[in-house]
Design an enzyme around this catalytic site. Structure first.
Site: not given
Length: 834
Positions: A295, A374, A402
């Protein structure tokens, strides 16, 4: 200093039921008075800042709370019955040998409540503290039966990761500001950190990474290193070792070197020097956590070095100090081409690490997210677990929700983790459960364990939600012993947190155990991923955001079909990364479990499932079923009024009511999106058909105007209304066409960040409801400044009497950027949900 911290800790413990005490309430137990209790505590500690000393203090505090008795503490044997706590060595020196000593492993403990003396003996000081907490947990739950047993950890590494930034914010944190950092530096007052370490010790967590994996190099300046020492001093008495995340490019961006090449001698020396400096301040530092070449983060691949080259550079720096390197396997290119059918982010972990097996130093642990993508609502276990045979590994879980409702939705994660931990990857055709791989048992590796991203904050509830704390508790207990059942862990937590009332136990158990399946149903099912907005907040619905970008969380949905083809035969080959037994199952559409069908296969919407339903009809039905389940949560909780203190009762009720509305936003958005995409109607004729609703844009508007909402499916009818001015109020009105009667009136509106619009709803000028768009003060989810699935919310006013022909009017007063946006009003007969 330490004594001040302890006094502050125990002062906090007598405060109101605001959540700060979590499961360490030590509330009185009704049947405790009939239990025979030793008259004193003997803590065989060598110093006043040792975990054994803390164990003695904790026992004294807990006994007073549960039994109402003040026991004295001494450090020597008085020859009378007592609660004795200490290490093997200290116990042997005072009392002689005991046969269970040889069974104890590092951090393990022996607990015996038989006879007149309670014996709590740890393999080390940390183990003794864990045993003390175990004993207090038992008596706090009214478990007074005589026991005698050894408890050892499943794996040596049981860490938490906190994604705190130096400015005091927390990435993917929903419980307030950082307890570790503020304005670029470590906080001066470390009492809160000590409180957290106490909580972690009570669930047997032995390490903590305190800063974001996207690390700021200035953590390494002198002032912050001194701050790390303060934090380590505060947490050390609880047996929690401090560690930090590092930015790979620090030698260049912070140290002034021209390079951060891990094979450059100057870079090597720089890291060795800074590591020595940190260990001078924190001699027992646990080690480093490294995120590299993912990332946009820097790493060894920048210089065409291997990931092992990068990890081993750090491993050599911490090796003389006994430190560990946790090297994240979360390495992938976030700019891969969508047009290439063979591209697959899920392949990245194995692709990057498979050829490096055995090339990492022995103090390196590769930290692997539980699934290949993820933290999604459902993923298969990462195939990297069964790929790395010569390398120590750890599993990475996420307590911070998240992708799973960000603590605004109740989602108990124990069952999700249990499925992953028990999954048999059949490496070499032999039993190879994930839990036995990362512990080091399956492939005989020296290290291993688990890490969980937690992200506590300064909110008194720690995570922003009372019920979300069940996930932190479950993580610690399951990290120690993954064989435990999630519902048993949950019920222990309920007794410790809310007491013994049978109905409280039944309700919280029921809604918690239903919560993950319900969330999966009304977000993303059949293995299609969570379908949240991956480009923005990771909170509300936005399935279109998954595709046509470089992030690789693709669904490849088109007008005819959906799902990733991860077969070897026609797709990305991801199925082939698993051992042959597992690969052959995933390769075949008929043998792939339905709950992972769209993870491994690209199929038409009309593909029949094992249930006999088509994929698209399953989508429609599941989203309605999941949202309907969520509607029951707040009602069940409301039945507990008077059985739970007012502060916690109201806090949880507010969130469950909010969740019930947001689940409907999810249901309608996802169903509408796939209906529009596929043009296949819902057999039950529910999708797009809302007979109880009146769209705001179809009302008479005064000072309001229609606006298109993006994404379109996050507004009923694709359109909302907003005031034409950011200072003047507007109104929407309509004549009620429903039959006269009593209704629940639900208003869908949008609650943006940086604005607190006010609303008043009336019928024939009789006010029936007022509210303010102030969820930014009440909920901790990621912020949005737009009309979308993150800000869409719903408020309901129940039992409103109306007559056909009455005038409904809502007056909206804008504030800031929040132009009093409205979507629709529903007139629902009591008990109905539109």
């Amino acid at each position: 200093m330490l004594r001040t911290i302890f006094l502050a800790l125990f002062t906090v413990l007598v405060s109101a039921e605001d959540g700060s005490r979590a499961w360490l309430r030590y509330a009185p137990v009704p049947q405790a008075s009939s239990h025979r209790l030793p008259p004193s505590i003997i803590a065989l500690n060598s110093s006043s800042n040792s975990p054994v000393y803390v164990a003695g203090q904790e026992l004294q505090k807990g006994i007073k709370g549960v039994f109402g008795k003040e026991l004295s503490i001494s450090s020597t044997n008085k020859g009378s019955p007592a609660i004795v706590v200490g290490t093997i060595d200290a116990y042997k020196k005072t009392y002689g040998s005991f046969k269970e000593a040889r069974e104890l492993e590092e951090d393990g403990f022996f607990l015996s409540t038989t006879g007149n003396t309670v014996r709590i003996i740890g393999q080390n000081e940390r183990g003794a503290l864990y045993g003390a907490f175990e004993y207090l947990s038992r008596v706090s739950q009214g478990k007074f039966s005589s026991v005698s047993y050894v408890s050892n950890p499943h794996a040596p590494i049981r860490w938490v990761n906190e994604w705190d930034n130096l400015d005091g914010t927390i990435e993917r944190g929903y419980g307030g500001a950082s307890i570790f950092f503020k304005n670029g530096y470590v906080v001066e007052n470390v009492t809160h950190a000590a409180e957290y370490a106490r909580l972690l010790a009570s669930i047997r967590i032995n390490g903590i990474i305190i800063n974001n994996v996207n690390a700021n190099p200035t953590l390494l300046n002198d002032r912050n290193i001194a701050g790390l020492a303060r934090l380590a001093d505060a947490m050390r008495p609880f047996g929690v070792q401090l560690g930090i995340s590092l930015n790979f490019a620090s030698p260049q961006t912070f140290g002034g070197l021209s390079t951060f090449d891990p094979l450059d001698a100057n870079v090597d020396a720089w890291w060795a020097n800074i590591t020595n400096k940190i260990y001078q301040s924190v001699p027992d530092m646990a080690g480093y956590l490294i995120k590299a070449n993912s990332e946009g983060q820097p790493g060894p691949l920048t210089y065409n070095r291997t990931l092992a080259d990068g990890a081993n550079m750090f491993a050599k720096a911490v090796k003389p100090h006994g430190g560990v390197i946790m090297f994240r396997a979360f390495v992938y290119d976030n700019k891969i081409l969508y047009a290439n059918w063979k591209n697959d982010r899920a392949n990245a972990q194995v692709d990057f690490f498979k050829d490096l097996d055995g090339k990492f130093d022995d103090n390196v642990v590769v930290q692997i997210k539980y699934g290949p993508i993820d933290f999604q609502v459902r993923e298969p276990p990462s195939p990297l677990f069964s790929t790395l045979r010569k390398t120590s590994t750890a599993i990475e879980l996420q307590v911070s929700q998240e992708y799973l409702g960000q603590q605004c939705h109740l989602v108990y994660l124990g069952p999700l983790w249990k499925e992953i931990l028990e999954y048999d990857l059949r490496a070499d055709g032999k039993p190879s459960k994930v839990k036995d791989i990362y512990s080091g048992e399956r492939f005989k590796r020296p290290l291993g364990g688990s890490a969980a991203v937690v992200n506590v904050g300064t909110n008194t509830t720690w995570l922003g939600s009372h019920l979300a704390m069940s996930n932190l508790y479950a993580y610690g207990i399951m990290a120690w012993d993954p064989a435990v059942e999630p519902d048993d862990v949950l019920q222990d937590w309920i007794r410790l947190t809310f007491g013994f009332d049978r109905k409280v136990m039944e309700v919280i158990t029921d809604i918690s155990m239903k919560s993950w399946p319900a969330y999966e149903k009304h977000t993303g099912n059949l293995g299609v991923q969570t379908l949240t907005d991956i480009l923005y907040t990771h909170y509300g619905p936005n399935p279109a955001s998954q595709d046509n970008n470089g992030w690789g969380q693709w669904t490849r949905a088109d007008t005819f079909s959906i799902g990733m083809d991860r077969t070897v035969k026609n797709g990305t080959g991801n199925a082939g990364q698993y051992a042959p037994e597992i690969a052959s199952m995933f390769e075949n559409v008929d043998t792939t479990p339905d709950d992972l069908l769209l993870w491994f296969h690209h199929v038409p919407y009309t593909q029949k499932l094992k249930s006999g339903k088509t994929v698209i009809q399953h989508f429609y039905d599941a989203h309605y079923e999941g949202a309907a389940t969520v509607q029951t949560f707040w009602k069940a909780w409301e039945s507990l009024k008077g059985k739970i203190d007012t502060e916690r009762f109201e806090h949880v009720l507010f969130r469950l009511i909010y969740q019930s509305g947001h689940a409907l936003v999810w249901r309608d958005a996802i169903n509408q999106f796939y209906y529009n995409l596929s043009s296949i109607p819902d057999e039950a004729k529910r999708v797009g058909n809302h007979p109880y609703r009146i769209e705001a844009e179809k009302m008479t508007l005064s000072g309001y105007k229609p606006v298109a909402v993006t994404p379109f499916h996050t507004a009923s009818g694709y359109t909302a209304v907003v005031t034409t001015s950011n200072t003047m109020a507007g109104s929407v009105s309509t004549n009620i066409t429903f039959a006269s009667g009593v209704y629940d009136l639900a208003v869908n509106y949008y609650d943006l960040y940086e604005g607190k619009a006010q609303y008043a709803m009336s019928i024939n000028n009789r006010t029936v409801g007022t509210w303010t768009g102030d969820l930014e003060d009440k909920l901790g989810h990621e912020i949005s400044r737009f009309l979308d699935g993150h800000t869409a919310t719903r408020i309901t006013f129940r039992g409103i009497k109306v007559n056909k022909g009455d005038v409904l009017r809502i007056v909206g007063t804008p504030n800031g950027i929040e132009l009093a946006p409205l979507d629709y009003v529903s007139f629902m007969p009591p008990g109905k949900v539109d």
